[in-house]
Design a protein around this motif. Structure first.
Motif, PDB file in Angstrom:
ATOM      1  N   THR A 190       0.795  -1.222   0.000  1.00  0.00           N
ATOM      2  CA  THR A 190       0.000   0.000   0.000  1.00  0.00           C
ATOM      3  C   THR A 190       0.828   1.273   0.000  1.00  0.00           C
ATOM      4  OG1 THR A 190      -0.143  -0.034   2.427  1.00  0.00           O
ATOM      5  CG2 THR A 190      -1.879  -1.177   1.193  1.00  0.00           C
ATOM      6  N   HIS A 191       2.141   1.183  -0.028  1.00  0.00           N
ATOM      7  CA  HIS A 191       2.994   2.369   0.023  1.00  0.00           C
ATOM      8  C   HIS A 191       3.708   2.557  -1.316  1.00  0.00           C
ATOM      9  CE1 HIS A 191       2.458   1.872   4.367  1.00  0.00           C
ATOM     10  NE2 HIS A 191       2.822   3.133   4.491  1.00  0.00           N
ATOM     11  N   ILE A 192       3.736   3.804  -1.778  1.00  0.00           N
ATOM     12  CA  ILE A 192       4.486   4.156  -2.974  1.00  0.00           C
ATOM     13  C   ILE A 192       5.400   5.329  -2.649  1.00  0.00           C
ATOM     14  CG2 ILE A 192       2.666   3.373  -4.531  1.00  0.00           C
ATOM     15  CD1 ILE A 192       2.007   6.344  -5.009  1.00  0.00           C
ATOM     16  N   GLY A 193       6.566   5.360  -3.296  1.00  0.00           N
ATOM     17  CA  GLY A 193       7.505   6.460  -3.157  1.00  0.00           C
ATOM     18  C   GLY A 193       7.467   7.352  -4.386  1.00  0.00           C
ATOM     19  N   VAL A 194       7.480   8.664  -4.144  1.00  0.00           N
ATOM     20  CA  VAL A 194       7.392   9.642  -5.222  1.00  0.00           C
ATOM     21  C   VAL A 194       8.531  10.633  -5.048  1.00  0.00           C
ATOM     22  CG1 VAL A 194       5.978  11.370  -6.367  1.00  0.00           C
ATOM     23  CG2 VAL A 194       4.888   9.399  -5.296  1.00  0.00           C
ATOM     24  N   LEU A 195       9.327  10.819  -6.100  1.00  0.00           N
ATOM     25  CA  LEU A 195      10.382  11.824  -6.134  1.00  0.00           C
ATOM     26  C   LEU A 195       9.972  12.903  -7.126  1.00  0.00           C
ATOM     27  CD1 LEU A 195      13.254  12.720  -5.262  1.00  0.00           C
ATOM     28  CD2 LEU A 195      14.123  11.464  -7.237  1.00  0.00           C
ATOM     29  N   SER A 196       9.948  14.142  -6.671  1.00  0.00           N
ATOM     30  CA  SER A 196       9.482  15.256  -7.494  1.00  0.00           C
ATOM     31  C   SER A 196      10.605  16.250  -7.734  1.00  0.00           C
ATOM     32  CB  SER A 196       8.286  15.948  -6.830  1.00  0.00           C
ATOM     33  OG  SER A 196       8.594  16.313  -5.500  1.00  0.00           O
ATOM     34  N   SER A 197      10.330  17.189  -8.636  1.00  0.00           N
ATOM     35  CA  SER A 197      11.345  18.155  -9.051  1.00  0.00           C
ATOM     36  C   SER A 197      11.663  19.182  -7.977  1.00  0.00           C
ATOM     37  CB  SER A 197      10.881  18.873 -10.320  1.00  0.00           C
ATOM     38  OG  SER A 197       9.646  19.531 -10.100  1.00  0.00           O
ATOM     39  N   ASP A 198      10.875  19.279  -6.911  1.00  0.00           N
ATOM     40  CA  ASP A 198      11.187  20.204  -5.815  1.00  0.00           C
ATOM     41  C   ASP A 198      12.144  19.597  -4.800  1.00  0.00           C
ATOM     42  OD1 ASP A 198       9.409  18.327  -5.007  1.00  0.00           O
ATOM     43  OD2 ASP A 198       8.159  19.680  -3.830  1.00  0.00           O
ATOM     44  N   SER A 199      12.833  18.501  -5.167  1.00  0.00           N
ATOM     45  CA  SER A 199      13.824  17.822  -4.315  1.00  0.00           C
ATOM     46  C   SER A 199      13.193  17.318  -3.022  1.00  0.00           C
ATOM     47  CB  SER A 199      15.002  18.743  -4.011  1.00  0.00           C
ATOM     48  OG  SER A 199      15.695  19.076  -5.178  1.00  0.00           O
ATOM     49  N   VAL A 200      12.023  16.732  -3.135  1.00  0.00           N
ATOM     50  CA  VAL A 200      11.334  16.162  -1.987  1.00  0.00           C
ATOM     51  C   VAL A 200      10.950  14.723  -2.326  1.00  0.00           C
ATOM     52  CG1 VAL A 200       9.403  16.345  -0.385  1.00  0.00           C
ATOM     53  CG2 VAL A 200      10.430  18.417  -1.317  1.00  0.00           C
ATOM     54  N   PHE A 201      11.303  13.826  -1.411  1.00  0.00           N
ATOM     55  CA  PHE A 201      10.897  12.424  -1.542  1.00  0.00           C
ATOM     56  C   PHE A 201       9.743  12.183  -0.583  1.00  0.00           C
ATOM     57  CE2 PHE A 201      11.119   8.025  -0.001  1.00  0.00           C
ATOM     58  CZ  PHE A 201      10.928   7.351  -1.193  1.00  0.00           C
ATOM     59  N   ARG A 202       8.620  11.730  -1.128  1.00  0.00           N
ATOM     60  CA  ARG A 202       7.418  11.510  -0.334  1.00  0.00           C
ATOM     61  C   ARG A 202       7.008  10.048  -0.398  1.00  0.00           C
ATOM     62  NH1 ARG A 202       6.687  16.501  -2.936  1.00  0.00           N
ATOM     63  NH2 ARG A 202       6.286  18.252  -1.495  1.00  0.00           N
ATOM     64  N   LEU A 203       6.474   9.581   0.733  1.00  0.00           N
ATOM     65  CA  LEU A 203       5.984   8.204   0.840  1.00  0.00           C
ATOM     66  C   LEU A 203       4.499   8.269   1.176  1.00  0.00           C
ATOM     67  CD1 LEU A 203       7.419   5.433   0.574  1.00  0.00           C
ATOM     68  CD2 LEU A 203       7.455   5.327   3.060  1.00  0.00           C
TER      69      LEU A 203
ATOM     70  N   GLU B 135       7.666  12.712   4.505  1.00  0.00           N
ATOM     71  CA  GLU B 135       8.246  13.681   3.585  1.00  0.00           C
ATOM     72  C   GLU B 135       9.693  13.920   3.965  1.00  0.00           C
ATOM     73  OE1 GLU B 135       5.292  16.927   1.914  1.00  0.00           O
ATOM     74  OE2 GLU B 135       5.063  16.784   4.091  1.00  0.00           O
ATOM     75  N   TYR B 136      10.573  13.919   2.971  1.00  0.00           N
ATOM     76  CA  TYR B 136      12.000  14.144   3.189  1.00  0.00           C
ATOM     77  C   TYR B 136      12.468  15.206   2.197  1.00  0.00           C
ATOM     78  CZ  TYR B 136      11.534   9.785   5.770  1.00  0.00           C
ATOM     79  OH  TYR B 136      11.136   8.812   6.656  1.00  0.00           O
ATOM     80  N   TYR B 137      12.816  16.373   2.731  1.00  0.00           N
ATOM     81  CA  TYR B 137      13.282  17.489   1.916  1.00  0.00           C
ATOM     82  C   TYR B 137      14.796  17.361   1.771  1.00  0.00           C
ATOM     83  CZ  TYR B 137       8.666  19.488   2.686  1.00  0.00           C
ATOM     84  OH  TYR B 137       7.313  19.707   2.717  1.00  0.00           O
ATOM     85  N   LEU B 138      15.243  17.123   0.547  1.00  0.00           N
ATOM     86  CA  LEU B 138      16.634  16.802   0.275  1.00  0.00           C
ATOM     87  C   LEU B 138      17.439  18.083   0.109  1.00  0.00           C
ATOM     88  CD1 LEU B 138      16.031  13.957  -2.327  1.00  0.00           C
ATOM     89  CD2 LEU B 138      16.066  13.799   0.156  1.00  0.00           C
ATOM     90  N   GLN B 139      18.537  18.202   0.876  1.00  0.00           N
ATOM     91  CA  GLN B 139      19.464  19.333   0.801  1.00  0.00           C
ATOM     92  C   GLN B 139      20.867  18.785   0.555  1.00  0.00           C
ATOM     93  OE1 GLN B 139      18.553  22.486   0.867  1.00  0.00           O
ATOM     94  NE2 GLN B 139      16.407  22.082   1.321  1.00  0.00           N
ATOM     95  N   PRO B 140      21.213  18.499  -0.721  1.00  0.00           N
ATOM     96  CA  PRO B 140      22.520  17.873  -0.982  1.00  0.00           C
ATOM     97  C   PRO B 140      23.698  18.811  -0.816  1.00  0.00           C
ATOM     98  CG  PRO B 140      21.404  18.348  -3.042  1.00  0.00           C
ATOM     99  CD  PRO B 140      20.432  18.701  -1.949  1.00  0.00           C
ATOM    100  N   ILE B 141      23.487  20.122  -0.760  1.00  0.00           N
ATOM    101  CA  ILE B 141      24.586  21.080  -0.676  1.00  0.00           C
ATOM    102  C   ILE B 141      24.527  21.769   0.677  1.00  0.00           C
ATOM    103  CG2 ILE B 141      25.595  23.165  -1.676  1.00  0.00           C
ATOM    104  CD1 ILE B 141      24.513  22.351  -4.322  1.00  0.00           C
TER     105      ILE B 141
END
Length: 809
Positions: free
Chosen positions: A179-192, A205-211
């Protein structure tokens, strides 16, 4: 034409009328009627699809016997029952006609990808302008021989509203949840998203800050491109690999869907590993990181703290919602290459070695090796292996945002994931692995190969490459691109080859073209679907659907594919005895096996019997016979004796080896016989358990609550009025009373704390404020009276409703 009659029940419980049903025919999959190359079925759609710059895959397989195909023209889903290896072991047959499934809502976007969950109950429909899920076995209805399935949109308020331009880059099912799907969007956020609870708001929700703040890098380093979930190996099962456009790979660990199920042995293994290598370390950082990991494991899987209670009776555990209140996940990376020694640090941290930008990422677990394959728009594949194990890393002081209910149970998590830049984060070959365990360093990459697919006619934006793993043969990877399909087979794996003992034989991957869609510099119709099928007998197939709706089924070779092309011979013998043993033939000479030669007895005269043996003629004849016998039979016997004596030691070794194998086989048979009784006991216990569960189910069915009559229409309306009254009016009154009390407290507190300001106030204004205060007090008193009266009414209504329900039962 023959017909079968189907009789069933409708949704309201009445019997349906007998309707003719067409007989099912089994034909080859590539000859199925839904796959047609007619131009009328694809006109207009090919051009629109070609204009969209995205890779499509409109095929899905549930892993058993059903194949799904999304028709882009009719906007419907075809469900095809298939049989693998029938009627011939190398063929795939399908049932005709296929079932047609239709969404109960109108889809206002072009579907470019479909995928199905593990149980085969839910299908995901993804496009550039929409994302929805279709429940295949939920509440459905039938209309015009078409099954209408319930369909729901996912995250429409986040991704597809008019106020933002957020694009979905990748969508994938979580491998440990249906029942869970992962979505990666262009705003650098990975959502489950959890489809069983809320399809609009994400669970995590995971807001990605690589720098790191204050650092400057190119724009490609902050643009995500793809992600992939980890496999069933230690902490990999809790990891998410994120690829950015510059080729850098980051890791998020641990990420666990709420309610997902894992093997108890796997959880216990990483739990003991954290105690053994983390808590006993001399480094304080390692002890702190392992303590956080142990705390997270014990709270996520409470069975670990009660291991003595459960013992060996538990086989699987369910993840409970939990998150650290004072720490957020670290974005581990970017992953660097392993250094050989001094002077290689710049090579390890250096940028991409391929052309273009990174477009796709694939994680593949092969035995003990975790493989990462990165596809570049220039047509290259970068194949790396993790040289160390993944471990969870948190950043202290970074507080996450938690969504809890009235019982303080976590419903959602959101956190900012930043990267940690350290000077000593590059692992070297001469550096022991124990010195870097649980220090928070991301695992380094061991470069296996860079494969150039040699794609023809490259566009300005480069080629779009999609990667797939073979479900049967783990060492094989399929790459789907504009030029067709290629098969890449890995012949060397660091940890797996070391276990087998093949370190000396390090071979580069082999690339085999499976299907080509290019003829010279011109590209043929693109591919709209790809699947890799396999059965339990070791056969593998590739199913491809082109943009002109042509289906191609190819059988893939699996056996002996990993064997080297040139097999190294054994070492040359050094001693004379070893040479004689090698030069000695394995079997006796064929001439000896055929027997002695036939002796041609010379013709004798008719009066030979009358010749005495002691005469001269008799002696000469006997001497001639004896000579023939000696030349044939005696010499043959000497040759046989010499051969047997010469092959004696070798035959003895062969016989001894056969006896050893016989003893080993007998020991295995004894073990199997010993285990057979245990298996029979377990089967008997399982049958008894099944019978007891059936009895309990029958008792539950006989309970009076099961046969409770439904409420009438008037009762349902009365109940809805009560729910609306208790849920809206009472809550609004309570909230207004609380707000008025808060305003009154703030006003009285401010008036007491500022006596000087009270003296400076204008008399008219004081009178006005006093009037407002009196008005607020009166309104508060009225609201309190109304609240008390409403509470009494609610209690009376609830008691009446309970009495009516008790009287009905």
């Amino acid at each position: 034409m023959r017909f079968n009659f189907d009789v069933g029940e409708s949704s309201d419980g009445s019997r349906r009328s007998q309707t003719p049903k067409e007989e099912v025919q089994w034909i080859l999959l590539q000859n199925h009627p839904i796959f047609a190359s007619a131009a009328s079925s694809s006109d207009g759609n090919t051009e629109s699809a070609a204009s969209v710059r995205s890779q499509r895959n409109l095929l899905a397989w549930d892993g058993a016997s059903r194949l799904y195909y999304w028709d882009p023209v009719k906007q419907c889903l075809h469900r095809i029952s298939i049989r693998l290896g029938e009627p011939e072991p190398t063929s795939v047959t399908a049932s005709s006609p296929a079932k047609v499934l239709q969404a109960d809502v109108r889809l206002n976007f072009v579907v470019s990808r479909i995928s199905i969950n593990r149980s085969g109950s839910t299908l995901l429909l993804a496009g550039s302008d929409g994302l929805c899920v279709m429940y295949l076995y939920g509440r459905t209805s039938t209309k015009d021989n078409t099954i209408v399935c319930r369909t729901a949109s996912i995250g429409s308020q986040i991704y597809f509203n008019d106020s933002n331009v957020i694009r979905i880059l990748q969508v994938a099912w979580q491998p440990y949840s249906d029942t869970h799907i992962g979505v990666l969007s262009s705003d650098s956020v990975f959502r489950l998203f959890d489809l069983s609870s809320d399809v609009m708001q994400p669970e995590q929700e995971y807001y990605l800050q690589p720098i790191e703040p204050g650092r400057s890098r190119n724009a490609a380093s902050i643009c995500p491109a793809d992600f992939s979930f980890g496999g069933d190996h230690l902490w990999d099962r809790f990891s998410v690999f994120v690829l950015f456009s510059d080729g850098s790979v980051y890791i998020l660990c641990p990420i666990v869907p709420f309610g997902s199920v894992y093997k108890w042995e796997s959880i216990l293994e990483i739990y003991n590993d954290a105690h053994t290598f983390g808590l006993k370390s001399a480094n304080s950082t390692a002890v702190n990181n392992s303590n956080l990991a142990i705390t997270w494991l014990e709270e996520t899987f409470p069975e670990l703290s009660q291991e003595a209670t459960y013992g060996e009776n538990i086989s699987a555990v369910k993840a409970c919602p939990y998150a650290l209140f004072d720490a957020s996940l670290a974005l581990q990376g970017p992953l660097h290459k392993v250094c050989q020694g001094r002077g290689d640090e710049t090579l390890a941290v250096r940028g991409a070695e391929c052309e273009g930008r990174a477009v796709s990422l694939l994680y593949n677990l092969v035995s003990k090796d975790s493989i990462l394959v990165t596809a570049w728009s220039g047509g290259q594949l970068q194949i790396d292996a993790l040289a160390d194990e993944i471990q969870p890393v948190w950043i202290d002081g970074s507080l996450p945002r938690l969504h809890v209910d009235s019982h303080n149970r976590i419903l959602g998590v959101a956190m900012i994931c930043e990267s940690i830049v350290e000077e000593h984060s590059v692992l070297k070959f001469d550096q022991p692995s124990d010195s870097t365990a649980w220090l928070g360093h991301p695992p380094p990459l061991l470069r296996l190969a860079i494969v150039d697919l040699a794609l023809p006619a490259k566009t300005e934006n480069g080629s779009l490459i999609t990667l797939f793993a073979d479900p049967l043969m783990q060492e094989r990877i399929y790459s789907l691109h504009d030029g067709g399909i290629d098969s890449i087979v890995l012949h060397f794996l660091p940890f797996t080859s070391q276990m087998v003992g093949k370190d000396d034989n390090m071979r580069t991957p082999s690339v085999h073209p499976v299907l080509s869609t290019c003829q010279g510099e011109k590209s043929l119709p693109s591919l709209f679907g790809f699947l890799s099928l396999s059965d339990s007998f070791g056969y593998s197939w590739v199913v491809v659907v082109t943009s002109s709706k042509e289906c191609v089924v190819l059988e893939m070779k699996t056996w002996n594919l990993l064997l080297p092309i040139q097999v190294d011979t054994e070492k040359k013998p050094t001693s004379l005895e070893q040479r004689k043993e090698i030069e000695t033939p394995d079997i006796i000479n064929k001439e000896l096996l055929s027997g002695p030669k036939v002796v041609l007895v010379p013709q004798a005269s008719p009066n030979l019997r009358s010749v005495p043996a002691d005469s001269i003629d008799g002696r000469s004849i006997l001497h001639q016979y004896f000579k023939l016998f000696h030349e044939n039979y005696v010499e043959y016997a000497h040759k046989v004796y010499f051969e047997l004596k010469h092959h004696g030691p070798q035959l003895k070794r062969i016989i001894d080896g056969q006896h050893a194998r016989l003893d080993e086989a007998q020991q295995k048979i004894l073990k199997v016989e010993a285990k057979q009784s245990i298996l029979e006991e377990r089967i008997g216990r399982a049958i008894q358990r099944h019978n007891s569960l059936e009895q309990r189910l029958q008792h539950l069915r006989n309970l009076p609550g099961v046969h409770r009559k439904p409420l009438s229409r008037a009762e349902q309306e009365f109940k809805s009025e009560l729910d609306q009254f208790t849920g809206v009016e009472l809550d609004s009154l309570n909230s207004s009373i609380e707000s008025l009390r808060a305003r009154l407290r703030r006003y009285t507190q401010s008036s007491k704390d500022n006596p000087v300001s009270r003296q400076r106030q204008i008399p008219g204004r004081n009178i006005l404020q006093d009037a407002q205060i009196s008005q607020l007090k009166s309104s508060l008193a009225k609201l309190s009276l109304i609240n008390n009266e409403n509470s009494k009414k609610v209690k009376v209504l609830q008691s009446a409703l309970k009495s009516r329900e008790s009287g009905r039962t």
